[in-house]
Design a protein around this motif. Structure first.
Motif, PDB file in Angstrom:
ATOM      1  N   TYR A  10       0.843  -1.183   0.000  1.00 13.41           N
ATOM      2  CA  TYR A  10       0.000   0.000   0.000  1.00 13.41           C
ATOM      3  C   TYR A  10       0.886   1.243   0.000  1.00 13.41           C
ATOM      4  O   TYR A  10       1.937   1.268   0.639  1.00 13.41           O
ATOM      5  N   ASP A  36      -1.761  -5.329  -0.215  1.00 10.26           N
ATOM      6  CA  ASP A  36      -3.072  -5.705  -0.741  1.00 10.26           C
ATOM      7  C   ASP A  36      -2.901  -7.040  -1.460  1.00 10.26           C
ATOM      8  O   ASP A  36      -2.394  -7.099  -2.574  1.00 10.26           O
ATOM      9  N   THR A  64      -5.003  -7.034   3.779  1.00  6.85           N
ATOM     10  CA  THR A  64      -5.506  -5.742   3.307  1.00  6.85           C
ATOM     11  C   THR A  64      -4.893  -4.639   4.167  1.00  6.85           C
ATOM     12  O   THR A  64      -4.096  -4.895   5.067  1.00  6.85           O
ATOM     13  N   SER A  65      -5.322  -3.407   3.922  1.00 10.16           N
ATOM     14  CA  SER A  65      -4.936  -2.304   4.799  1.00 10.16           C
ATOM     15  C   SER A  65      -5.643  -2.485   6.136  1.00 10.16           C
ATOM     16  O   SER A  65      -6.615  -3.251   6.244  1.00 10.16           O
ATOM     17  N   GLN A 115      -7.626  -0.500   7.751  1.00  8.64           N
ATOM     18  CA  GLN A 115      -8.711   0.446   7.990  1.00  8.64           C
ATOM     19  C   GLN A 115      -9.911  -0.168   8.699  1.00  8.64           C
ATOM     20  O   GLN A 115     -10.565   0.492   9.499  1.00  8.64           O
ATOM     21  N   SER A 140     -12.378  -2.963   2.430  1.00  5.67           N
ATOM     22  CA  SER A 140     -11.117  -2.332   2.776  1.00  5.67           C
ATOM     23  C   SER A 140     -10.569  -1.515   1.603  1.00  5.67           C
ATOM     24  O   SER A 140     -10.110  -0.386   1.780  1.00  5.67           O
ATOM     25  N   ARG A 141     -10.620  -2.103   0.413  1.00  2.00           N
ATOM     26  CA  ARG A 141     -10.123  -1.373  -0.758  1.00  2.00           C
ATOM     27  C   ARG A 141     -10.932  -0.122  -1.023  1.00  2.00           C
ATOM     28  O   ARG A 141     -10.397   0.902  -1.483  1.00  2.00           O
ATOM     29  N   THR A 169     -10.145   2.520   2.229  1.00  2.00           N
ATOM     30  CA  THR A 169      -8.789   3.001   2.485  1.00  2.00           C
ATOM     31  C   THR A 169      -8.520   4.382   1.883  1.00  2.00           C
ATOM     32  O   THR A 169      -7.983   5.263   2.576  1.00  2.00           O
ATOM     33  N   GLN A 226      -6.739   7.416   3.900  1.00  2.00           N
ATOM     34  CA  GLN A 226      -5.310   7.511   3.622  1.00  2.00           C
ATOM     35  C   GLN A 226      -5.110   7.738   2.134  1.00  2.00           C
ATOM     36  O   GLN A 226      -5.080   6.789   1.343  1.00  2.00           O
TER      37      GLN A 226
END
Length: 400
Positions: free
Chosen positions: A179, A279, A300-301, A303, A346-347, A350, A354
């Motif tokens: 990321y 990711d 994933t991130s 978040q 998440s995608r 995010t 961010q």
């Protein structure tokens, strides 16, 4: 296929949350388990984390819920504000269920609870075993960086994280780009309990995010700890360590004066750790006797704060659903009903928290924030937060 009367010979690669949970759950189902860890001494990596009701249900299925509750700090809500004081995120667990809550935990505490249980279950732990290859997909023997062989195994569980070294060997089409945004973090004392009960965040557009999560106790340490984190682009991580720490601290306090007792505990950047996220896109998690779980399969991130929770659930469902390698495709299909949506969520989310530029914060402030707090929709947001969202029935042993 006729199922074996005896348990499988299982190799678990990785001594993180998902790997430890898988080793424990499989051993308790009667399998002969060997846990392979790259480091000479197993230890946790990463900051404090938030166990959602879904993760707590997995810990209950492992018989460890009370043990982890004794270590952690109860979290009743998530709240986030911009520098003007506008509420951009406000989610209470009570919206999902009156008695609902999350649990902030020190990663070392979660590691110790799981590791102690793994040892008590008779799992063999082999350290200094960085697995670098194998001799085939069926009943494989694994090789490590020191030239040693391990196996053969009927089942190999790959749980070596989002930066997995085995993933590309098993699934060559897998992708795991870094990321563009990461974080620096540190654990600190919160002696007055100013941050108790909530994961609190402050935002400046989507370019600055500061957060504090109560995490309870470290093994053998104080019980009033919090994790403090500051997000920034990965390209600026090195600059944090070589830059003017006093100027950075002034910037933090101008954005959020209440964290002064936290950052005052540190004189320089050396105490802070860096966090980089990936990711992960794998497609099928399994091939032959191999199966990827946790961040190695669907990282994933952070978040949505679901990484450790999904890894714990992966482990419990693996032990309950897989008696032979031929069961792995059905296991993955069942798990994708939960992990797939969370990867998509998440995608989508995010960039709202961010990213550079005006688009992310505009969508967050004028669409995501009001809709997620609207009556009715707030329950959907809360169900997503708790980690209980799934496109199908939840197995009874994992129902919160």
């Amino acid at each position: 296929m006729v199922r074996r009367a005896l348990g499988l010979r299982v190799g678990v690669v990785g001594c993180g949350v998902a790997g430890l949970a898988a080793a424990l759950a499989l051993a308790r189902r009667g399998h002969e388990v060997v846990l392979l860890e790259a480091f000479d001494a197993p230890h946790p990596l990463g900051s404090g984390l938030l166990l959602q009701p879904s993760g707590l249900a997995a810990m209950r299925a492992l018989g460890l819920r009370e043990a982890i509750l004794a270590c952690g700090a109860r979290v009743d809500r998530l709240e986030g504000y911009d520098l003007a004081g506008r509420t951009l995120m406000k989610m209470a667990y009570a919206t999902w269920r009156r008695d609902g809550f999350g649990l902030g935990v020190h990663r070392a505490a979660l590691f110790q609870v799981l590791f102690d249980a793994v040892q008590a279950a008779g799992v063999e732990v082999r350290t200094g075993a960085e697995v670098t290859g194998f001799d085939g997909l069926e009943a494989p023997t694994l090789s490590d960086a020191r030239g040693r062989s391990h196996g053969p195994y009927d089942l190999v569980v790959v749980a070596d994280g989002s930066a997995s070294t085995l993933r590309a060997r098993i699934r060559p089409q897998a992708r795991a780009p870094v990321y563009p945004w990461g974080a620096v973090w540190v654990n600190a004392r919160d002696e007055g309990g100013a941050f108790a009960g909530a994961l609190a965040q402050r935002y400046h557009r989507a370019e600055t995010m500061i957060g504090v999560l109560p995490i309870g106790a470290a093994p053998g340490g104080p019980s009033d700890l919090v994790s403090f984190f500051w997000s920034l682009p990965v390209t600026e991580l090195e600059g944090f360590y070589t830059g003017d720490f006093a100027a950075w601290r002034s910037r933090v306090l101008s954005a959020w004066p209440a964290v002064e007792p936290i950052v005052a505990q540190f004189d320089g950047p050396a105490a802070f750790n860096r966090a980089i996220y990936r990711d992960v896109t794998v497609g099928r998690w399994c091939a032959g006797a191999f199966v990827l779980i946790g961040d190695a399969a669907h990282g994933t991130s952070p978040q949505l704060g679901q990484g450790a929770n999904l890894g714990l659930i992966d482990a419990v469902e693996l032990a309950y659903q897989v008696a032979e390698p031929s069961d792995l495709p059905a296991y993955q299909r069942a798990r994708r009903l939960q992990t797939g949506p969370y990867q998509l969520f998440s995608r989508a989310l995010t960039p709202l928290f961010q990213s550079a530029g005006p688009v992310g914060p505009f969508v967050r402030n004028w669409l995501f924030a009001p809709f997620s707090q609207a009556p009715g929709l707030d329950r959907i947001a809360a169900a997503t937060l708790t980690g209980t969202f799934r496109l199908g029935p939840t197995p009874w042993e994992l129902r919160p």
